[in-house]
Scaffold this active site. Structure first.
Site, mmCIF file in Angstrom:
data_model
loop_
_atom_site.group_PDB
_atom_site.id
_atom_site.type_symbol
_atom_site.label_atom_id
_atom_site.label_comp_id
_atom_site.label_asym_id
_atom_site.label_seq_id
_atom_site.Cartn_x
_atom_site.Cartn_y
_atom_site.Cartn_z
ATOM 1 N N HIS A 1 -25.014 -2.410 9.864
ATOM 2 C CA HIS A 1 -24.919 -2.973 8.499
ATOM 3 C C HIS A 1 -25.488 -4.395 8.360
ATOM 4 C CE1 HIS A 1 -21.485 0.020 8.689
ATOM 5 N NE2 HIS A 1 -22.310 0.530 7.801
ATOM 6 N N GLU B 1 0.811 -1.214 0.000
ATOM 7 C CA GLU B 1 0.000 0.000 0.000
ATOM 8 C C GLU B 1 0.853 1.278 0.000
ATOM 9 O OE1 GLU B 1 -4.419 0.320 1.318
ATOM 10 O OE2 GLU B 1 -3.150 0.153 3.070
HETATM 11 P P1 NAI Z 1 -11.483 0.931 4.235
HETATM 12 O O1 NAI Z 1 -12.245 -0.272 3.834
HETATM 13 O O2 NAI Z 1 -11.295 1.992 3.207
HETATM 14 O O3 NAI Z 1 -10.058 0.476 4.783
HETATM 15 C C1 NAI Z 1 -9.264 -0.264 3.966
HETATM 16 C C2 NAI Z 1 -7.851 -0.172 4.506
HETATM 17 O O4 NAI Z 1 -7.731 -0.929 5.699
HETATM 18 C C3 NAI Z 1 -6.854 -0.740 3.543
HETATM 19 O O5 NAI Z 1 -6.528 0.239 2.575
HETATM 20 C C4 NAI Z 1 -5.722 -1.078 4.486
HETATM 21 O O6 NAI Z 1 -4.973 0.061 4.808
HETATM 22 C C5 NAI Z 1 -6.442 -1.503 5.746
HETATM 23 N N1 NAI Z 1 -6.580 -2.972 5.784
HETATM 24 C C6 NAI Z 1 -7.581 -3.709 5.275
HETATM 25 N N2 NAI Z 1 -7.383 -5.020 5.542
HETATM 26 C C7 NAI Z 1 -6.244 -5.094 6.245
HETATM 27 C C8 NAI Z 1 -5.537 -6.163 6.841
HETATM 28 N N3 NAI Z 1 -5.945 -7.418 6.746
HETATM 29 N N4 NAI Z 1 -4.395 -5.864 7.493
HETATM 30 C C9 NAI Z 1 -3.975 -4.599 7.621
HETATM 31 N N5 NAI Z 1 -4.607 -3.544 7.081
HETATM 32 C C10 NAI Z 1 -5.722 -3.793 6.402
HETATM 33 O O7 NAI Z 1 -12.117 1.492 5.552
HETATM 34 P P2 NAI Z 1 -12.624 2.972 5.793
HETATM 35 O O8 NAI Z 1 -13.762 3.257 4.893
HETATM 36 O O9 NAI Z 1 -11.453 3.876 5.822
HETATM 37 O O10 NAI Z 1 -13.261 2.850 7.236
HETATM 38 C C11 NAI Z 1 -12.463 2.782 8.388
HETATM 39 C C12 NAI Z 1 -13.387 2.394 9.522
HETATM 40 O O11 NAI Z 1 -14.428 3.369 9.658
HETATM 41 C C13 NAI Z 1 -14.101 1.062 9.323
HETATM 42 O O12 NAI Z 1 -14.219 0.466 10.582
HETATM 43 C C14 NAI Z 1 -15.467 1.454 8.839
HETATM 44 O O13 NAI Z 1 -16.456 0.491 9.153
HETATM 45 C C15 NAI Z 1 -15.700 2.732 9.601
HETATM 46 N N6 NAI Z 1 -16.651 3.614 8.929
HETATM 47 C C16 NAI Z 1 -16.418 3.970 7.647
HETATM 48 C C17 NAI Z 1 -17.297 4.803 7.014
HETATM 49 C C18 NAI Z 1 -17.066 5.256 5.626
HETATM 50 O O14 NAI Z 1 -17.949 5.920 5.062
HETATM 51 N N7 NAI Z 1 -15.933 4.979 5.029
HETATM 52 C C19 NAI Z 1 -18.519 5.329 7.709
HETATM 53 C C20 NAI Z 1 -18.642 4.909 9.084
HETATM 54 C C21 NAI Z 1 -17.739 4.070 9.653
#
Ligand code: NAI
Length: 403
Positions: A211, A42
């Site tokens: 969800h 990444e």
């Molecule tokens: P995302 O799905 O974009 O995050 C993906 C990132 O997580 C990857 O790019 C990587 O850096 C990391 N990742 C994924 N699998 C991994 C693994 N096995 N090992 C290490 N790193 C890993 O998540 P996002 O959207 O940034 O959300 C972050 C948090 O916020 C989540 O818990 C999500 O449920 C919560 N959330 C997100 C919202 C949104 O609109 N994006 C809204 C409300 C809550």
């Protein structure tokens, strides 16, 4: 606990939607930040996308406002980035915290301020496990209930859309310098969202039952064969039945909270709210004009929820559900199983939540619950107290400092 370092950089850990927004926020505020992305490949991809003179633009689709930021360093090497950091913000799916912490924990210095946005259930237990109790006790640890924004990357390493901003959220801080930590985090997130302190880390176990209820509502009657013609809208197409399911699951959670507070009056969980009250509070301005007693219309008519679709995969003739989506892979082990674990510990029944877990584990190909008990082979993926070796609530609450 030591007090937070007053100088040093902010480090954003993670590489997804939220991490993009945080990097843009730091740049907008003129705060020096490094970007630590330990997930495979990444950091390299982010460096390539940002190039020599790029950065991350976070564009608010409702207001048109744009924040722009360029991190000073992007790396996958915690030894290079973490020493001297003043504030380390992990922002990633809850299930990604453990593998990430295993990589970064040796480089986190005593006295560091480390937290997760969102924190997720048992973030404190995970910190104790990965850092070791002695180092963890020397650090300032914080976690929030959720993420301030609904956000999606539109161009990796370049741009992210902010679809909505919550008006408030809770933050838990395990530190003698609680207000300083809250102020630091508040400043970075911005004042469109107001952080309210909650009493203890157990609070973070009471995330909204969200969800998986939508997934169950949309797909539990699907025949498993006939493709959907199009991807339905995740929130705005919510049915009355699904809204009722969320409300009923929320009732169970409030009853579980009441049971814990009755058995252990020293544990304050008064900040835990029903989904209806949470919507009213988190999205007060966005849902003004809708019936605030009607969860269905608060969800369906919330402008922050527009444009989000059900996770589905293209298939011949249309789309089929994607059960590998974080809506299940995160929420079942890190939210629903936590409720089941706490309920089991205090001898309380939560049949609706259990029904959703049973359906989810079937479509996910996982085994968490066997004969109504948390005995499945995949329990280790969860954040239930049992996964950390706790079976007895009193022992759990004492070690974690809740009583
Ligand atoms: P995302 O799905 O974009 O995050 C993906 C990132 O997580 C990857 O790019 C990587 O850096 C990391 N990742 C994924 N699998 C991994 C693994 N096995 N090992 C290490 N790193 C890993 O998540 P996002 O959207 O940034 O959300 C972050 C948090 O916020 C989540 O818990 C999500 O449920 C919560 N959330 C997100 C919202 C949104 O609109 N994006 C809204 C409300 C809550």
């Amino acid at each position: 606990m030591q007090s937070i370092k007053k100088k040093g950089k902010v480090v954003i850990v993670g590489g997804g939607n939220a991490a993009h927004v945080f990097v843009a926020r730091c740049g907008h505020l003129g705060i020096a930040c490094d970007w630590l992305a330990t997930f495979t490949g990444e950091a390299r991809r982010l460096k390539a996308a940002i190039g020599n003179d790029g950065g991350i633009a976070a564009i608010n689709t409702l207001t048109g406002q744009t924040w722009f930021g360029r991190p000073e360093r992007i790396s996958d090497n915690p030894a290079e980035i973490l020493p001297g950091a003043a504030l380390i913000i992990m922002t990633m799916p809850i299930f990604a915290q453990e593998p990430t912490l295993k990589i970064i924990a040796p480089y986190i210095e005593e006295g560091a301020c480390l937290g997760a946005i969102p924190g997720g259930a048992a973030f404190d237990a995970l910190i104790y496990e990965t850092l070791g109790m002695s180092k963890a006790k020397q650090c300032d640890i914080f976690g929030t209930r959720t993420l301030p924004w609904a956000c999606r990357i539109t161009e990796y390493g370049k741009a992210v859309s902010i679809l909505g901003t919550k008006e408030n959220d809770q933050i838990v801080v395990n530190s003698s310098t609680r207000s300083f930590v809250i102020n630091q985090v508040q400043r970075i997130v911005g004042h469109d969202l107001k952080y309210m302190p909650a009493d203890n880390f157990l609070f973070l176990s009471f995330t909204m039952p969200w969800h998986p209820c939508f997934m169950y509502g949309m797909f539990s009657d699907w025949d498993g064969i006939t493709p959907f013609k199009e991807q339905p809208a995740f929130y705005t197409s919510v049915s009355q039945t699904t809204a009722n399911l969320i409300s009923d699951a929320s009732d169970e959670i409030i009853q579980l909270r009441n049971e814990i507070m009755k058995l252990f009056p020293a544990i304050n969980l008064s900040e835990v709210t029903h989904a209806k009250d949470w919507m009213k509070s988190a999205y007060a301005a966005s849902i003004k004009g809708t019936d605030l007693d009607d969860l269905h219309s608060m969800i369906a008519k919330n402008p922050a929820y527009r444009d989000l679709l059900f996770p589905m995969k293209a298939a011949q003739g249309g789309y089929v559900p994607d059960y590998t989506s974080r809506y299940l892979t995160e929420d079942i082990p890190c939210v629903f199983l936590v409720y089941k674990g706490l309920a089991e510990m205090v001898g309380f029944q939560i049949p609706i939540i259990e029904m959703i877990i049973e359906w989810s584990q079937r479509v996910m190909g996982k085994e968490y619950i066997v004969n109504h008990r948390l005995l499945g082979r995949d329990l280790k993926e969860s954040r239930a107290p049992q996964r950390f070796g706790f079976e007895d609530f009193v022992a759990f609450a004492k070690i974690m400092g809740y009583i």
